[in-house]
Each structure stands twice: as structure tokens, then as C-alpha cells.
Design an enzyme around this catalytic site. Sequence first.
Site, short mmCIF file in Angstrom:
data_model
loop_
_atom_site.label_atom_id
_atom_site.label_comp_id
_atom_site.label_asym_id
_atom_site.label_seq_id
_atom_site.Cartn_x
_atom_site.Cartn_y
_atom_site.Cartn_z
N CYS A 31 1.01 -1.36 0.12
CA CYS A 31 -0.03 0.04 -0.07
C CYS A 31 0.92 1.19 -0.06
O CYS A 31 0.36 2.33 -0.41
CB CYS A 31 -0.97 0.10 1.04
SG CYS A 31 -2.05 -1.53 1.28
N HIS B 23 -3.40 7.32 1.88
CA HIS B 23 -3.94 6.06 1.47
C HIS B 23 -5.40 5.87 2.10
O HIS B 23 -5.46 5.97 3.12
CB HIS B 23 -2.82 5.03 2.02
CG HIS B 23 -3.07 3.60 1.71
ND1 HIS B 23 -3.72 3.20 0.86
CD2 HIS B 23 -3.23 2.68 2.77
CE1 HIS B 23 -4.10 1.80 0.82
NE2 HIS B 23 -3.88 1.53 2.24
N ASN C 273 -10.16 0.27 -0.27
CA ASN C 273 -8.59 0.10 -0.29
C ASN C 273 -8.09 -0.46 -1.64
O ASN C 273 -8.23 -1.70 -1.67
CB ASN C 273 -7.96 -0.63 0.94
CG ASN C 273 -6.58 -0.65 1.20
OD1 ASN C 273 -6.01 -0.25 0.11
ND2 ASN C 273 -6.22 -0.98 2.16
#
Length: 319
Positions: free
Chosen positions: A114, A246, A276
Site C-alpha cells: 500500500c 492512503h 482500499n
Amino acid sequence: MTRRSVILGSGSALPARRLDNEELAKQVDTSDEWIVERTGIRSRYIAGEHETTGTLATAAAKAALAAAGLEARDIGLIVLATATPDQTFPATATKVQAALGIDDCVAFDVHAVCTGFLYALTVADSLLRSGTATKALVIGAETFSRILDWEDRGTCVLFGDGAGAIVLGAEDGERGILATKLHADGRHNDLLYVDGGPSTTGTVGKLRMKGREVFRHAVVNLAAVMGEVLDLAGLRAEDVDWVVPHQANARILDATARKLGLPPEKVVVTVDRHANTSAASVPLAFDTAVKDGRIKAGDVVVLEAMGGGFTWGAAVLRY
Ligand code: UT7
């Protein structure tokens, strides 16, 4: 005059299929209420049979080139962040290069899950400032739907697919990337990982996560690294116009902003729509806020991310 990497354009791409919580709850033992309350996620996009990390990345890259008013042949460097490449090798960056019709440039993938886009941005910034290229495509692209265990309701509701890209150009002046800061701590490998790989099981594997522990580390690490990067740039929290985090969980975004004393109106949130998307989430959110007119020329923008490894990092730029 200082030579800096300036964002000349951005673009993004999502799969055709949108999957909302209600539809997901017909396949998995979960509810719209639980997902919204715990994460803020309402829907995500899922790649179809002919959509891959490479095709999404290429679409995002084309949109970023168009926004920058540049041709593919102007690009000397492609850095693509992904944990879900089309193949183990070659790098998906070279597939994007071929699809764009670029005969020769530097092209490679970086893998920091990520945090991948922050790592890719930092590497591209260094290579531009050292003269390896004058214009770069930096891409975050993922198809996490392909590594989810659709029987594990603790993880499969959280992720989605997509891609975001920016074009960076080396210019002298006040605009551009002002500072970046990266971290990794491999002691936490077992809190967020995929249980397969070419050199171990010979399989692709599925994502595994101890969500509560990841959450705790995320808030602490993200607030700390944003403070570090602002210090490096000689800026204070009050100087920041936008934070593009993020997009893992709306509660993490809120808690992190609060720790830094930043008002929630300055935080770009797309987790409700995209879920996500790992390395794609920061450039997807960035492009969303540029396109809807929130991020404007001259704004001070902080990008931040945290993910498996653990890895985490932040960048501050003047757009
Ligand atoms: O991108 C990398 C970074 N990743 C992250 O930042 C993720 C960080 N973690 C999180 O966002 C949160 O920890 C989660 C959203 C993953 C989970 O939220 P939580 O508040 O920590 O819940 P939990 O895992 O402790 O689970 C609470 C309860 C459990 O039931 P019991 O044991 O209390 O009876 C779970 O079984 O919620 C249950 N549960 C679900 N219920 C309905 C877990 N997943 C679901 C689900 N639907 N999808």
C-alpha cells in the site's frame, strides 16, 4: 533555482464493474451497516476477466499524459507500484511501456504494497533530479480482488481494484516535490501478507491480515511520518492545503488528521467509493481531487501511506 519534480498531469482508471456493500452482503456473511460503520466503505470496483493491473495502469497513464498535454514518446522513465503484477515477470511497467508504444525508456516495478506509490514517487523524483530522465510516469495499479480470500469477511470487504498515474517533469522553480520520507520495519511481516509466492509455495496466495493490529500501527506511523516530512520541507501543519492519504479505512484517516491537528475538510476521502486499492489509492484519490477542482495550482499537498511490511511514507509537494 532548485531542480524539482513537478506534477504535470494526473489520470486514473477503474474497472467497469462496481460492487456495492448490499450486493457483496449477498455473497459474504456481512452487512452494509457493519462495513460502513467500521470502515466508511460503501462500494468498490472489481476487475473483469479482461481487465488487469497492466490494462488499468495503461488507461490511467494515457489519461495522465492527456492531462499533461504530452505524448508517450516524451516519457523517459516509468515506475509502476504494484503488489499484484500481471505476471511474476516481466515488470508490469514494461507492459505499460509497450502498450503506450514507447520504444526505449527506463521501466520497472516497485513493490511496497500500500506504500508502493510513495516509494515509486521517491525513486522517480531521485532519478529525475539526477538526470536519468526529464519526464516520468509514476503509476500505482492493483487488482487486489485476485488475491482476496472471498471466504474471509474480515478482509474481502475492504479492498478494490483500480489505477492512478501522474506525469512528473524536472523543472527549476518553487513548484514540485519538496520532501519525501520512507520507512520499513520487516518485524511486522506477519501482520499483513500474502500466504503464497513463486519461491515458497509456487502459488499466488491470498491476502491475510490482523486488522486490529495493523490499524493501531497505521495511526501512529502515519501521524509520525507526516510530521517528519513537513519538518524536512520546513513547513507546519497550518501550511498544508490538502492531505491525500492512503484510503484504507475512514477511521484511520480521521484519527491521523486529528493527531496532526488538521481539520477533516482538508483530507481527501475516496475510500467510500473505491475501498482500499493498495498502491493505487493515493494517485486515484489525488486525481479525483484535481479533477473535481479541490487541488489547485500552488496548493501544498501531503501524500501518505502505510502497508504490508510494514512500509510507510509521506511526501509533501507544491502542486
Ligand atoms: O492497507 C493496509 C492497511 N490496512 C489497514 O489499515 C486495515 C486496518 N484495520 C482495519 O481497518 C480494521 O481493523 C478492520 C476494518 C479490518 C476491522 O475492524 P475492527 O473494528 O478492528 O474489527 P475486528 O476485526 O476486531 O472484528 C470485530 C468483529 C468480530 O466479531 P466478534 O469476534 O467481535 O464477534 C468479527 O468477526 O466484527 C466481525 N467482523 C465482521 N462482521 C461483519 C469482521 N469482519 C466482518 C464483516 N462483517 N465483514
